[in-house]
Design an enzyme around this catalytic site. Structure first.
Site, PDB file in Angstrom:
ATOM      1  N   HIS A 223      33.255  18.529 -16.553  1.00 35.98           N
ATOM      2  CA  HIS A 223      33.758  19.264 -15.400  1.00 35.98           C
ATOM      3  C   HIS A 223      33.124  20.644 -15.213  1.00 35.98           C
ATOM      4  O   HIS A 223      33.221  21.212 -14.131  1.00 35.98           O
ATOM      5  CB  HIS A 223      35.281  19.389 -15.501  1.00 35.98           C
TER       6      HIS A 223
ATOM      7  N   VAL B  29      33.914   1.583 -20.274  1.00 30.76           N
ATOM      8  CA  VAL B  29      34.269   0.194 -19.948  1.00 30.76           C
ATOM      9  C   VAL B  29      33.283  -0.759 -20.615  1.00 30.76           C
ATOM     10  O   VAL B  29      32.121  -0.826 -20.227  1.00 30.76           O
ATOM     11  CB  VAL B  29      34.268  -0.027 -18.418  1.00 30.76           C
TER      12      VAL B  29
ATOM     13  N   GLU C 170      31.830  -3.822 -11.726  1.00 27.33           N
ATOM     14  CA  GLU C 170      32.577  -2.596 -12.023  1.00 27.33           C
ATOM     15  C   GLU C 170      32.544  -1.593 -10.873  1.00 27.33           C
ATOM     16  O   GLU C 170      33.505  -0.865 -10.630  1.00 27.33           O
ATOM     17  CB  GLU C 170      32.024  -1.934 -13.294  1.00 27.33           C
TER      18      GLU C 170
ATOM     19  N   ASP D 223      34.008  23.941 -11.335  1.00 29.34           N
ATOM     20  CA  ASP D 223      33.869  25.285 -11.898  1.00 29.34           C
ATOM     21  C   ASP D 223      33.444  26.204 -10.760  1.00 29.34           C
ATOM     22  O   ASP D 223      32.299  26.162 -10.312  1.00 29.34           O
ATOM     23  CB  ASP D 223      32.824  25.294 -13.018  1.00 29.34           C
TER      24      ASP D 223
ATOM     25  N   HIS E  51      31.564   6.759 -17.240  1.00 29.73           N
ATOM     26  CA  HIS E  51      32.218   5.597 -16.640  1.00 29.73           C
ATOM     27  C   HIS E  51      31.607   4.299 -17.171  1.00 29.73           C
ATOM     28  O   HIS E  51      32.304   3.278 -17.277  1.00 29.73           O
ATOM     29  CB  HIS E  51      32.085   5.644 -15.123  1.00 29.73           C
ATOM     30  N   ASP E  52      30.334   4.323 -17.498  1.00 24.89           N
ATOM     31  CA  ASP E  52      29.697   3.144 -18.078  1.00 24.89           C
ATOM     32  C   ASP E  52      30.211   2.901 -19.493  1.00 24.89           C
ATOM     33  O   ASP E  52      30.673   1.801 -19.815  1.00 24.89           O
ATOM     34  CB  ASP E  52      28.176   3.319 -18.096  1.00 24.89           C
TER      35      ASP E  52
ATOM     36  N   GLY F 253      31.649  -0.483 -23.271  1.00 27.29           N
ATOM     37  CA  GLY F 253      30.572   0.149 -24.029  1.00 27.29           C
ATOM     38  C   GLY F 253      29.405   0.606 -23.179  1.00 27.29           C
ATOM     39  O   GLY F 253      29.317   0.326 -21.976  1.00 27.29           O
TER      40      GLY F 253
ATOM     41  N   ASP G 203      28.446  25.746 -19.083  1.00 30.17           N
ATOM     42  CA  ASP G 203      28.947  26.828 -19.921  1.00 30.17           C
ATOM     43  C   ASP G 203      30.455  26.672 -20.071  1.00 30.17           C
ATOM     44  O   ASP G 203      31.022  25.660 -19.655  1.00 30.17           O
ATOM     45  CB  ASP G 203      28.591  28.198 -19.317  1.00 30.17           C
TER      46      ASP G 203
ATOM     47  N   ASP H  41      26.418   0.034 -21.871  1.00 32.66           N
ATOM     48  CA  ASP H  41      25.539  -1.121 -21.661  1.00 32.66           C
ATOM     49  C   ASP H  41      25.025  -1.243 -20.237  1.00 32.66           C
ATOM     50  O   ASP H  41      24.540  -2.301 -19.829  1.00 32.66           O
ATOM     51  CB  ASP H  41      26.263  -2.412 -22.060  1.00 32.66           C
TER      52      ASP H  41
END
Length: 325
Positions: free
Chosen positions: A193, A68, A86, A242, A64-65, A70, A250, A72
């Site tokens: 995920h 948006v 954000e 999972d 997520h960083d 880059g 995995d 940073d």
């Protein structure tokens, strides 16, 4: 002539690397903060042992960083009276506290060891890699030297991160805007995920809507309904993405998709589209291939839009800009 051609190819490959990326190195803190690696690893190990969902939370926070503006550390910044950061965008409301906590712990320790040297963006990048390997995932190189961004605005988020109900077309468009191929999109999604989890509110429409989703295994859907029954009164109820090997990195997540055990609609959609289903099948069959492709995609993600030099700063606190004005 052969030498000239080789020189041309070498020079061309160098010139194609963005200047910000070319300033990153593997040993950036070797002289200025020699214990950087060991401090990060000690705290990561302690935190993951204490809270086993930290790895999934931190990988999601990192994505997520980077998605948006880059990589940073702008997603770490808190809002102020004059700036809506954000974090305030609704898609970031579900970012788990453990991920912010592990970065904060590392930053505190590093400020005591080598004040003002290590950026929050480098901490997040390295902690993410270490947590992935700690859960059984692949090791990949993390180049260092990022500076922390000077901007964090909620209005920048929308359209840069896929949502749980997005179609394959929407997901591909989002990842392509960051420079990723369809294959890299599937690898990154599966990697996030396989150890990830989701709050029941993100799949409520799929479970409790008027028309059941036929892509979801019926017995599995009933079990999820029972688990998520009280999601409106308890927004913290969550499910692992999972169900076979939760918390273990995995390719079982991909095998689950083949059996109709995809929790999110966007995950199940990968099995319906010819552009993605062949990649899912390939990774479900070959765990080593999945690992190698995910590692390469993470290396690429980790240098996305990085800031160096005067384009950023080394924050004293990861949730605050050094100059509040």
């Amino acid at each position: 002539m052969a030498f000239l051609l080789l020189f041309f190819l070498f020079f061309t490959s160098l010139s194609s690397i963005p200047r910000s990326e070319s300033k990153l190195t593997l040993d950036y803190y070797a002289k200025t903060c020699p214990r950087f690696d060991s401090i990060v690893q000690e705290i990561v190990h302690s935190k993951q042992t204490q809270s086993p969902t930290t790895a999934a939370a931190t990988l999601r926070l990192f994505f997520h960083d980077c998605a948006v503006d880059g990589c940073d550390a702008s997603v770490l910044v808190r809002s102020s009276a004059t700036n809506k950061a954000e974090r305030e965008n609704d898609i970031n409301h579900s970012l788990a506290g453990d991920s912010f906590d592990v970065v904060s712990r590392i930053k505190t320790a590093l400020e005591l060891e080598c004040p003002g040297i290590v950026s929050c963006s480098d901490i997040l990048a390295m902690a993410t890699r270490n947590l992935i390997t700690m859960t059984g995932g692949p090791h990949y190189k993390v180049r260092l030297g990022r500076k922390d961004g000077l901007v964090s605005q909620a209005s920048h988020v929308e359209g840069h991160i896929s949502r749980a109900n997005h179609s394959v077309n929407q997901m591909i468009a989002t990842f392509q805007s960051m420079g990723f191929t369809v294959q890299e999109m599937v690898a990154l999604t599966a990697g996030g995920h396989t150890i990830g989890f989701s709050h029941c509110s993100e799949l409520s429409t799929r479970l409790f809507g008027i028309k059941p989703d036929p892509a979801l295994n019926p017995k599995f859907a009933e079990a999820l309904k029972r688990h998520c029954a009280n999601y409106t009164t308890d927004p913290n109820i969550a499910v692992f993405l999972d169900v076979v090997s939760p918390g273990r990195f995995d390719n079982n997540f991909l095998k689950n998709l083949q059996k109709g055990l995809g929790i999110l609609a966007s995950d199940s959609a990968l099995m319906k589209d010819p552009r993605t289903v062949t990649i899912v099948d390939k990774y479900a069959k070959d765990n080593s291939l999945f690992f190698s492709d995910f590692a390469r995609a993470m290396e690429k993600l980790s240098v996305l839009g990085v800031k160096t030099g005067h384009k950023g700063e080394v924050r004293k606190r990861c949730d605050l800009f050094n100059n509040l004005n």
